[in-house]
Design a protein around this motif. Structure first.
Motif, PDB file in Angstrom:
ATOM      1  N   ARG A 102      52.618  38.565  52.799  1.00  0.00           N
ATOM      2  CA  ARG A 102      51.377  38.040  53.352  1.00  0.00           C
ATOM      3  C   ARG A 102      50.665  37.236  52.269  1.00  0.00           C
ATOM      4  NH1 ARG A 102      48.641  42.918  56.936  1.00  0.00           N
ATOM      5  NH2 ARG A 102      50.419  43.307  58.304  1.00  0.00           N
ATOM      6  N   THR A 103      50.578  35.949  52.501  1.00  0.00           N
ATOM      7  CA  THR A 103      49.939  35.066  51.529  1.00  0.00           C
ATOM      8  C   THR A 103      48.428  35.139  51.686  1.00  0.00           C
ATOM      9  OG1 THR A 103      51.835  33.588  51.688  1.00  0.00           O
ATOM     10  CG2 THR A 103      49.858  32.721  50.636  1.00  0.00           C
ATOM     11  N   SER A 104      47.727  35.202  50.591  1.00  0.00           N
ATOM     12  CA  SER A 104      46.268  35.213  50.661  1.00  0.00           C
ATOM     13  C   SER A 104      45.766  33.823  51.039  1.00  0.00           C
ATOM     14  CB  SER A 104      45.682  35.617  49.299  1.00  0.00           C
ATOM     15  OG  SER A 104      45.877  34.571  48.357  1.00  0.00           O
ATOM     16  N   PRO A 105      44.571  33.729  51.628  1.00  0.00           N
ATOM     17  CA  PRO A 105      44.042  32.414  52.007  1.00  0.00           C
ATOM     18  C   PRO A 105      43.918  31.455  50.836  1.00  0.00           C
ATOM     19  CG  PRO A 105      42.800  34.153  53.085  1.00  0.00           C
ATOM     20  CD  PRO A 105      43.713  34.830  52.099  1.00  0.00           C
ATOM     21  N   ARG A 106      43.672  31.977  49.643  1.00  0.00           N
ATOM     22  CA  ARG A 106      43.524  31.112  48.478  1.00  0.00           C
ATOM     23  C   ARG A 106      44.839  30.832  47.771  1.00  0.00           C
ATOM     24  NH1 ARG A 106      38.791  33.937  45.185  1.00  0.00           N
ATOM     25  NH2 ARG A 106      39.631  35.796  46.174  1.00  0.00           N
ATOM     26  N   GLY A 107      45.920  31.462  48.212  1.00  0.00           N
ATOM     27  CA  GLY A 107      47.220  31.209  47.611  1.00  0.00           C
ATOM     28  C   GLY A 107      47.422  32.019  46.346  1.00  0.00           C
ATOM     29  N   GLY A 108      48.156  33.104  46.436  1.00  0.00           N
ATOM     30  CA  GLY A 108      48.413  33.945  45.273  1.00  0.00           C
ATOM     31  C   GLY A 108      49.786  33.684  44.692  1.00  0.00           C
ATOM     32  N   GLY A 109      50.121  34.450  43.654  1.00  0.00           N
ATOM     33  CA  GLY A 109      51.372  34.230  42.935  1.00  0.00           C
ATOM     34  C   GLY A 109      52.331  35.393  43.018  1.00  0.00           C
ATOM     35  N   ASP A 110      52.348  36.144  44.132  1.00  0.00           N
ATOM     36  CA  ASP A 110      53.285  37.258  44.281  1.00  0.00           C
ATOM     37  C   ASP A 110      54.624  36.749  44.814  1.00  0.00           C
ATOM     38  OD1 ASP A 110      50.997  38.595  43.631  1.00  0.00           O
ATOM     39  OD2 ASP A 110      51.205  40.135  45.171  1.00  0.00           O
ATOM     40  N   TRP A 111      55.699  37.389  44.391  1.00  0.00           N
ATOM     41  CA  TRP A 111      57.012  36.978  44.867  1.00  0.00           C
ATOM     42  C   TRP A 111      57.930  38.177  44.995  1.00  0.00           C
ATOM     43  CZ3 TRP A 111      56.475  37.067  39.531  1.00  0.00           C
ATOM     44  CH2 TRP A 111      57.549  37.571  38.799  1.00  0.00           C
ATOM     45  N   TYR A 112      59.038  37.964  45.667  1.00  0.00           N
ATOM     46  CA  TYR A 112      60.115  38.948  45.756  1.00  0.00           C
ATOM     47  C   TYR A 112      61.433  38.190  45.715  1.00  0.00           C
ATOM     48  CZ  TYR A 112      60.719  37.540  50.629  1.00  0.00           C
ATOM     49  OH  TYR A 112      60.946  36.815  51.761  1.00  0.00           O
ATOM     50  N   ASP A 146      47.901  38.440  47.203  1.00  0.00           N
ATOM     51  CA  ASP A 146      49.056  38.435  48.097  1.00  0.00           C
ATOM     52  C   ASP A 146      49.532  39.866  48.305  1.00  0.00           C
ATOM     53  OD1 ASP A 146      48.904  35.734  48.064  1.00  0.00           O
ATOM     54  OD2 ASP A 146      50.908  35.373  47.286  1.00  0.00           O
ATOM     55  N   VAL A 147      50.350  40.056  49.321  1.00  0.00           N
ATOM     56  CA  VAL A 147      50.975  41.350  49.570  1.00  0.00           C
ATOM     57  C   VAL A 147      52.474  41.122  49.721  1.00  0.00           C
ATOM     58  CG1 VAL A 147      51.185  43.308  51.139  1.00  0.00           C
ATOM     59  CG2 VAL A 147      48.933  42.356  50.645  1.00  0.00           C
ATOM     60  N   VAL A 148      53.257  41.843  48.932  1.00  0.00           N
ATOM     61  CA  VAL A 148      54.715  41.774  49.009  1.00  0.00           C
ATOM     62  C   VAL A 148      55.250  43.190  49.141  1.00  0.00           C
ATOM     63  CG1 VAL A 148      56.816  41.391  47.646  1.00  0.00           C
ATOM     64  CG2 VAL A 148      55.106  39.587  47.839  1.00  0.00           C
ATOM     65  N   LEU A 149      56.168  43.380  50.068  1.00  0.00           N
ATOM     66  CA  LEU A 149      56.822  44.675  50.269  1.00  0.00           C
ATOM     67  C   LEU A 149      58.304  44.426  50.528  1.00  0.00           C
ATOM     68  CD1 LEU A 149      56.502  47.750  50.559  1.00  0.00           C
ATOM     69  CD2 LEU A 149      56.025  47.391  52.987  1.00  0.00           C
ATOM     70  N   LEU A 150      59.161  45.003  49.676  1.00  0.00           N
ATOM     71  CA  LEU A 150      60.611  44.864  49.799  1.00  0.00           C
ATOM     72  C   LEU A 150      61.201  46.247  50.030  1.00  0.00           C
ATOM     73  CD1 LEU A 150      63.172  43.109  49.575  1.00  0.00           C
ATOM     74  CD2 LEU A 150      63.135  43.514  47.110  1.00  0.00           C
ATOM     75  N   GLU A 200      55.796  30.098  50.819  1.00  0.00           N
ATOM     76  CA  GLU A 200      56.939  30.585  51.586  1.00  0.00           C
ATOM     77  C   GLU A 200      58.211  29.824  51.226  1.00  0.00           C
ATOM     78  OE1 GLU A 200      57.168  33.167  53.433  1.00  0.00           O
ATOM     79  OE2 GLU A 200      55.036  33.695  53.355  1.00  0.00           O
ATOM     80  N   GLU A 201      58.075  28.530  50.975  1.00  0.00           N
ATOM     81  CA  GLU A 201      59.256  27.743  50.640  1.00  0.00           C
ATOM     82  C   GLU A 201      59.825  28.124  49.280  1.00  0.00           C
ATOM     83  OE1 GLU A 201      61.006  25.557  52.385  1.00  0.00           O
ATOM     84  OE2 GLU A 201      59.737  25.976  54.128  1.00  0.00           O
TER      85      GLU A 201
END
Length: 504
Positions: free
Chosen positions: A294-304, A495-499, A274-275
């Protein structure tokens, strides 16, 4: 040889230690079985405080064997040493089997909340109670601190929090009261002279008359918290029940310590991700923006990303780095920062921006690949020029249409020696919203790709008219409809990212 049913499961390596715990070794030292004993059947469990406990009672009759016991006779065959040993073994095997089944259920809990609930249920069964609570408060002070109830609502827990902590048994345990390893029993609250008036009032309101509290400690992590079970009537656990719940609590504390460490790691990963993402979205005339991550429990690499550009333009980006964990999150941060720099220098040409990003990825992180979608948005013209690298097409949502934007098929960044794909233009109408998203939104549905796209299209088309003016409400509706109820919290690497970009 004892005729023990094959349904009884005993771990051989645990027998010596458990025999010492359950008091069986002394039986072997004193008695030798005569002949072949009958089949062992545990009696019905006792009723404690009006509750039928599912824990079988031990069948051993230690108290009946004293120095004055008469010798065995045909009229009194149960005085035979072999019969006594059989009774002791029956009770021991029954207890061991019960603990084995309860600990098996505990280790199947994959999250901290599930494990705490299972601890409460198993403990209530072992001590013969109906309600209880567990207060998680690690002694190291790093959290998380939480209180979960069994048969107690949030209001009930709130009432208990109004009681002075030092007057509650589990509160004294959390405060580090010494010599409480065997637990604290209050067999009759209303008969105690020194009971705190507020404690008496809350107990009467909630309808419990006795309690038993037990610490949750490990050798490595120290005190993790405390558990307490509440009786509807004056009662207290027997010596055997205390012994069983103590054994179970020691095993449960070790499992909770592992889940606690995992929970802390996940929280750290989510905070770091998030940071690395925008703390707030820019305000640009002509468009309204909303993002959901929405960050996955294992920590994914999606961004916006969304950043203001010269000439009142706006740069929009979504992307995903392969892999999960700290490495993927760090790579995501580096890639996003680089994309921002390229967007400022040549954002009006999205193809050039992604070409530069692909070259950087190939030179600095040759073992990684990434998908990305970058758009040069001109709010005054309601136009977005898009370029994508292995990314899913945006979705255009309006009053008269809901359709995917046709983009050219291209490989992800880092997959080819040189990446390049033509850009496309999206011309929006006033009031229309463009949805940019990552593949995690599709993957978390658990459906094949074509069905996942159809679900996303149907979710966008079903947005109520009253919500379409707010891009945040549109994004929330799409996520709620697309993802199954359990998909948002599933232990997934996605991860899930929606913009959402709405043109005024």
């Amino acid at each position: 040889m004892l005729d023990i049913s094959s349904r009884v499961r005993v771990h051989v390596e645990t027998l010596p230690a458990t025999q010492n715990d359950m008091g069986v070794c002394d039986a072997f030292e004193q008695y030798v079985p005569v002949g072949k004993p009958d089949a062992m059947n545990a009696p019905h469990p006792p009723k404690v405080a009006g509750i039928n406990s599912p824990v079988p009672s031990p069948a051993h009759t230690v108290a009946s064997v004293t120095a004055g016991t008469s010798p065995p006779s045909p009229a009194n065959p149960h005085n035979a040493p072999g019969a006594l040993l059989q009774d002791r073994l029956a009770g021991w095997v029954s207890d061991l089997t019960t603990l084995h089944e309860l600990t098996e259920r505990l280790v199947r809990a994959s999250t901290l909340d599930e494990a705490l609930q299972e601890l409460l249920r198993a403990g209530a069964a072992l001590v013969g109670a109906r309600r209880g609570l567990v207060a998680l408060e690690p002694a190291d002070g790093f959290g998380p601190a939480t209180t979960i109830g069994l048969g107690l609502g949030r209001a009930d827990l709130g009432h208990m929090e109004t009681v002075p902590r030092g007057s509650l048994p589990y509160g004294r345990i959390l405060d580090g009261l010494p010599d409480v390893d065997d637990g604290i029993a209050e067999p009759d609250l209303f008969a105690e002279k020194g009971l705190d008036p507020r404690h008496r009032e809350v107990a009467a309101r909630l309808g419990y008359a006795a309690s038993f509290a037990l610490p949750l400690t490990t050798g490595a992590a120290g005190r993790l918290g405390a558990a307490a079970w509440l009786y509807d009537e004056p009662a207290e656990p027997s010596e055997r029940q205390r012994h069983l719940v103590g054994l179970y609590a020691r095993h449960a504390a070790e499992h909770l310590a592992r889940l606690l460490e995992l929970e802390r790691t996940r929280a750290c990963m989510a905070t770091m991700a998030e940071e690395l993402l925008p703390s707030r979205l820019p305000r640009v005339a002509g468009v309204r923006l909303a993002a959901r991550h929405r960050t996955s429990p294992r920590g994914g690499g999606d961004w916006y990303d969304a950043l203001p550009l010269p000439d009142a333009a706006l740069g929009l980006a979504v992307g995903s780095v392969t892999g999960s964990g700290a490495g993927a999150v760090a790579a995501m941060g580096r890639l996003r920062a680089s994309l921002r720099a390229y967007a400022v220098m040549e954002g009006e040409d999205p193809v050039a921006v992604l070409s530069d990003l692909e070259l950087l990825l190939r030179l600095t992180e040759p073992a990684r690949s990434a998908t990305a979608l970058f758009g040069y948005c001109e709010p005054a013209l309601r136009r977005i020029t898009l370029a994508g690298a292995g990314h899913s097409p945006p979705l255009l949502l309006g009053e008269r249409r809901t359709e995917f934007v046709e983009t050219s098929v291209s490989a992800p960044l880092g997959m080819l020696a040189c990446w390049e794909a033509p850009s496309v233009e999206v011309q929006a109408e006033p009031g229309e919203t463009v949805l940019l998203y990552t593949d995690g939104l599709l993957h978390r549905t658990g459906d094949p790709t074509d069905r996942a796209f159809a679900r996303l299209h149907a979710a966008a088309a079903s947005v109520p008219r009253a919500l379409r003016r707010d891009p945040g409400a549109v994004a929330d509706h799409v996520l709620r409809v697309v993802l199954p109820e359990s998909a948002g919290t599933a232990d997934s690497g996605e991860d899930v990212v929606l913009l959402a970009v709405r043109f005024e």
